[in-house]
Every structure is written in C-alpha cells, then in structure tokens.
Scaffold this active site. Structure first.
Site, PDB file in Angstrom:
ATOM      1  N   CYS A  47       0.810  -1.215   0.000  1.00  0.00           N
ATOM      2  CA  CYS A  47       0.000   0.000   0.000  1.00  0.00           C
ATOM      3  C   CYS A  47       0.846   1.269   0.000  1.00  0.00           C
ATOM      4  CB  CYS A  47      -0.944   0.007   1.198  1.00  0.00           C
ATOM      5  SG  CYS A  47      -0.123  -0.048   2.799  1.00  0.00           S
ATOM      6  N   ASN A  48       2.078   1.202   0.501  1.00  0.00           N
ATOM      7  CA  ASN A  48       2.916   2.394   0.559  1.00  0.00           C
ATOM      8  C   ASN A  48       4.223   2.234  -0.204  1.00  0.00           C
ATOM      9  OD1 ASN A  48       1.688   4.461   2.421  1.00  0.00           O
ATOM     10  ND2 ASN A  48       1.512   2.626   3.654  1.00  0.00           N
TER      11      ASN A  48
END
Length: 456
Positions: A47-48
């Site tokens: 996600c990051n």
C-alpha cells in the site's frame, strides 16, 4: 548487475503510489523479465511501496539504470514508471535489507513488510523470473530482518499501520461507545477488528462491497450490513474504517448524503432522542438552520437531531488505492484520516533501536557485497585456471611422446606443481581485492590479458 527501482511514501506522492499499485503485481515479474537485458525480476507491491529488483546484463551503473527504466516503461505502460528511483548494487541491497527490517516503512519497525518481501520472492519463483543473484539477495534480506528482530528493540518501537490509525482515531472518538462500520473483509479487516475490540469498541458492523460481509460477520460475531442498506449504515456510524482492495471508491459524499437524508426522514440520526428541541441541530451537518434543506422542508425544525457544525463522523481510510473519495471531505461534520495523514502523524523513531538496526543493515550489505565480489572473482579465477590448465595439457601432450614413462610422470608432476605455484598468488590476491571492494580491477586485468570472453 543488481538494480532496484523504488517508489514509496518517502520519495513519491500518494497519487503516484496509487497509480503504481493498480498494476497487476502477479504479472509484473514476467513483464520485466521479458526485457532482453534482464536476467531476473522480483516485484514488491504494497500500500505504501512499489519496488522492482532486477538482475541486469550491464557493465556500468548508467547502463543498468537505462535498461531498468526501459523495462519499467514496457512493463508498466502509463503507470508512471518515471516515478521509480534507481538504486544500484550495494545501495540496492542495503535498501532491500532496510525495507525487510521495517526501517523504510511509514511506521518504523512494522512487521508486515517482512512477510510481503518473502511473498514477493515466492511469487517470482513461481513465475520463474528469479536469478541466482536475486535469490541470494532476498535470502540475505530475510536473514538480516530476523537478526534485527532478535538483536534490537525495533519491533517493539514500531507499530502497524492499523494500530497507528486506530490510535489516532481513539484520540478523536471514544470507541467504547461508538458505532463503527468496518468496510472490507480481507486481512486488514481482521486486524482492524481485533484492534477495535482491544480499544473497547463493541458496536461494530461490517459491510462488504464484494458481498463477503455475511460470512465475515458470522465468523467474527459482529453485525452484518446488507449492501442495500450501506448508505444508511454509513450515515449512522460514528466511525467508518475502510480497508478493502477495491480499485474503486467505496465511500463517497453521495453515499453519506443519501444515508443522512434517510435518517433525517425518521429522526434516527446517531445521538438523536425524542426530546431534542434545539433548532441549532441538523442531520446533515449544516452550520445554521437557515442553510439546512431539512429544516426548511420540515414542519418541526426543532426536531432536527444532529448539531450543526459538529464533527459527527470520522472516516479512517486504509485502502490502497484509496477506498474513500476525496469529496467526502466536503460533507459537513466529517473528518477523513487516510494513509497520507497517518504518515504525517507517525510517532518519532525509537532512536537507539533504529540506529542499532541501521548499523546491522549496513554490515549485512557489506557482507553481501563481499560475497558478490568473491563470486565474480571466483568466476574470473576459474577462467584463469582454465587458461593455465589448457596450456598445461597442451604441453603435457607435446612431451608425452618423449622419454620413458617414468620421465614423463616426473615431468607431469613438475609441470602441475609449477602451475599451482603460478596460480597461488593471483588467487590469494584476487580474494584480497574482493574483500577490499576492488574486484573490478582484477576482472578488467584478466579481461585485458585473456580476451573479451574471459571475465564475468
């Protein structure tokens, strides 16, 4: 040559990460490996973070970076490959070791990334896109992560994204009495539910845009929201926690407004009671009764059940891509807490544990570099030995027709001993050069002496 192309919360904006995360991670290793100069590829997509580790056939860093960027353009197409920052050889290894240890995460020391690194390698192995160099790199990354976990307090100093997000939510809303809507049923949803309960939340319902909510609700003993009632449930909640893998927004301003309109019709907005008689309250968060369409169309304006201008709802968006449409921020009384905000509020690093961990990473990267150099030097020495042995065999064949058998044996022993003596010093020197990081000098020398095909 090893090269890493990396985009993360540290060097890329949220929109770029969102675009990269929408690419098909399972197919990407094969897409990168299809480039003629790429010998192996492993992709880490979280996600990051979006990272590609490549084993490329190149002699210079600039050449390797060019090959990697070209492969990224082919594999990613419009998914902003220019966002990816190149790191080569030792820097790439040190970066991966730091990533696996959680040192590059939004929350320093979080443990989820180590499993994601292992799964990235397994996915590449399944796709047949790894190389010996990449296999060794990722194995060393896992070993380094375990060493850091066992020898430092980094894991205790860091907290997961979910825990941090809900810590921030707890500072804004008393979860013990709040109505919570959990949107999603995946791994993050399970972790979120456990953390919500740990903070005392009791009134929890789940809504799944993919229609998996009923089974999740039953297995976790929480309320279930029929998709037809999603707007009503969203408007009724004090806290909405989204954590789906959907590539579409699942919560937007229209959903909340539609739910609030339904609640207004029945005066069933959260916190409403039959004896509320204050014209300064409103079911859709308007700051004054005069601006409120419900007040203006309701005979009894004093019965409007929600305070004007109060922070009625907190929306926690842990999705990547975003689960929550940015237009939600335009709905009065709503506060949005997304991954970008969570990053800004991440706690200070535990300095001692972090420095100890970074020192272990640097040492591990140097060991990996020495191992790589020794492997390259070993190939060069093998080439040198092969050259000497070929010359030796040719000479033995030439003298094999002379003298007696005993004389030929003595000559062979003498020549083989001589060959060993000749090779001993270059072999020792080669290992020393590798340890000093000067193996390139040896490779260049052997290439110059023995020809273009001799050095690795």
């Amino acid at each position: 040559m090893l090269i890493c192309l990396t985009a993360s919360h540290k060097n890329a904006d949220f929109d770029a990460l969102e675009a990269l995360s929408s690419a098909d991670a399972s197919a990407l290793p094969s897409s990168f490996a299809a480039h003629p100069a790429v010998d192996g590829a492993v992709v880490i997509s979280t996600c990051n973070r979006f990272e590609v580790y490549l084993d490329v056939d190149a002699d210079e860093h600039e050449e390797a970076a060019g090959i990697a960027q070209g492969a990224a353009a082919d594999a990613l197409g419009f998914h902003r490959p220019e966002t990816l920052q190149p790191l080569v050889d030792t820097r790439a290894a040190e970066h991966l070791f730091s990533v696996a240890a959680g040192l590059e995460s939004v929350v320093i020391g979080e443990g989820e990334i180590a499993g994601q690194v292992r799964r990235a390698l397994a996915s590449a192995q399944e796709a047949g896109t790894t190389s010996a160099h990449l296999e060794r790199l990722f194995q060393r990354a896992s070993e380094t992560q375990r060493s850091i976990k066992n020898r430092t307090g980094l894991g205790e100093a860091g907290r997961s994204i979910v825990r941090l997000a809900l810590d921030l939510a707890s500072a804004r809303v008393d979860l013990t009495g709040a109505r919570v809507l959990l949107v999603g049923t995946g791994r993050f949803a399970g972790v979120s539910l456990a953390e919500l309960r740990r903070r005392g939340a009791e009134h929890i319902e789940v809504w799944s845009p993919s229609n998996r909510g009923e089974g999740f609700a039953r297995s976790h003993a929480i309320g279930y929201v029929d998709p037809r009632d999603a707007a009503l449930a969203a408007a009724s909640a004090d806290v909405i926690v989204t954590c789906t893998s959907s590539d579409q927004h699942v919560v937007d301003a229209a959903l909340l407004r539609a739910g609030r309109e339904r609640l207004a019709a029945t005066h069933a907005f959260p916190g409403a009671s039959a004896d509320v008689h204050d014209a300064s309250v409103c079911p859709i968060g308007h700051e004054s009764p005069a601006s409120c369409p419900v007040h203006s169309s309701t005979e009894d304006a004093e019965a409007c059940p929600v305070e004007h201008g109060r922070a009625a709802q907190l929306v926690v968006d842990m999705g990547m891509p975003r689960n929550v449409d940015p237009d939600v921020a335009t709905v009065p009384g709503v506060e949005v807490l997304d991954l970008e905000t969570i990053r800004i509020h991440a706690p200070l690093e535990h300095l001692t544990a972090t420095e100890d961990a970074r020192d272990l990473v640097r040492k591990a990267a140097r060991r990996f570099e020495r191992g790589t150099a020794e492997h390259q030097v070993g190939s060069a020495i093998a080439t040198l030995r092969e050259h000497v042995e070929d010359a030796l065999e040719a000479e033995l064949a030439r003298i094999g027709k002379r003298g007696t058998e005993a004389e030929r044996k003595l000559a062979e022993q003498a020549l083989r001993h001589f060959a060993g003596v000749v090779l001993h010093k270059p072999t020792v020197r080669a290992r020393r050069l590798a340890a000093e990081g000067r193996h390139d000098e040896l490779l260049s020398a052997i290439d110059a002496l023995l020809g273009d095909d001799s050095a690795a």
